[in-house]
Design an enzyme around this catalytic site. Structure first.
Site, PDB file in Angstrom:
ATOM      1  CB  SER A   1      21.676  17.682  -4.687  1.00 60.00           C
ATOM      2  OG  SER A   1      21.519  16.133  -5.661  1.00 60.00           O
TER       3      SER A   1
ATOM      4  CE1 TYR B   1      18.022   9.104  -4.563  1.00 61.85           C
ATOM      5  CE2 TYR B   1      18.015   8.450  -2.158  1.00 61.85           C
ATOM      6  CZ  TYR B   1      18.376   9.421  -3.190  1.00 61.85           C
ATOM      7  OH  TYR B   1      20.205  10.366  -3.758  1.00 61.85           O
TER       8      TYR B   1
END
Length: 188
Positions: free
Chosen positions: A130, A32
């Site tokens: 994920s 991120y």
């Protein structure tokens, strides 16, 4: 995501408000904004001086940078990526570390061994995945059992009113099938 829409002061205010309202789970990833979101969350947590047992932090590993070793789920990237994430977060450990997407270029055994090693070393309490398919998770659980190491214990799928199939069909079946370890105190 911290780093793109808010500054450090606003990030602190958001974390502080969340904790005051009983929201104590914070999820981020090395990728991120190339680690900036982790740095901002870490700074907010440190500034708040909250008791570490009062919040839960997860981060995800797959890519942070453009170098050949800054990506993927090889042991090298997993170990170095985790160390870098912990530095950015200013934490001794995370509660969960997730493999952020499957890596088709790394053998699953290498990934499972490396993720289990993070748990054994105390860098993370649990590891998981994920955006992995049920088959990929099942394979990782099988490898972990063969190696007698910690299996993945969490999956963070995309789940919303438009994207429901994976959770409601694939993952529900995985968690209730005896072959995966789910339903009987297993990995789901």
């Amino acid at each position: 995501t911290f780093g793109s829409a808010v500054d450090d002061e606003r990030a602190f205010e958001l974390v502080d408000t969340a904790l005051k309202l009983g929201i104590n789970y914070f999820d981020t990833a090395e990728g991120y904004l190339n680690g900036k979101a982790e740095r901002m969350l870490g700074a907010a947590l440190k500034r708040g001086n909250w008791c570490r047992s009062d919040y839960v932090v997860s981060t995800k590993l797959i890519k942070c940078g453009s170098g050949p070793n800054d990506q993927g789920l090889s042991r090298k990237h997993i170990v170095e990526g985790m160390r870098a994430s912990l530095r950015r977060l200013q934490l001794d450990y995370v509660d969960m570390v997730l493999c952020h997407r499957p890596d088709p270029f790394t053998n699953i055994e290498e990934t499972v061994r490396a993720m289990a090693w993070l748990v054994e070393q105390g860098h993370a309490l649990y590891w998981g995945t994920s955006e992995w398919s049920a088959d990929q998770i099942r394979q990782a659980i099988g490898v972990a059992r063969e190696l007698r190491v910690a299996p993945p214990s969490v999956e963070q799928p995309e789940y919303n009113m438009f994207r429901r199939r994976r959770v409601e069909l694939e993952l529900t079946h995985l968690c209730t099938s005896s072959s995966s370890g789910g339903g009987g105190g297993g990995s789901c």
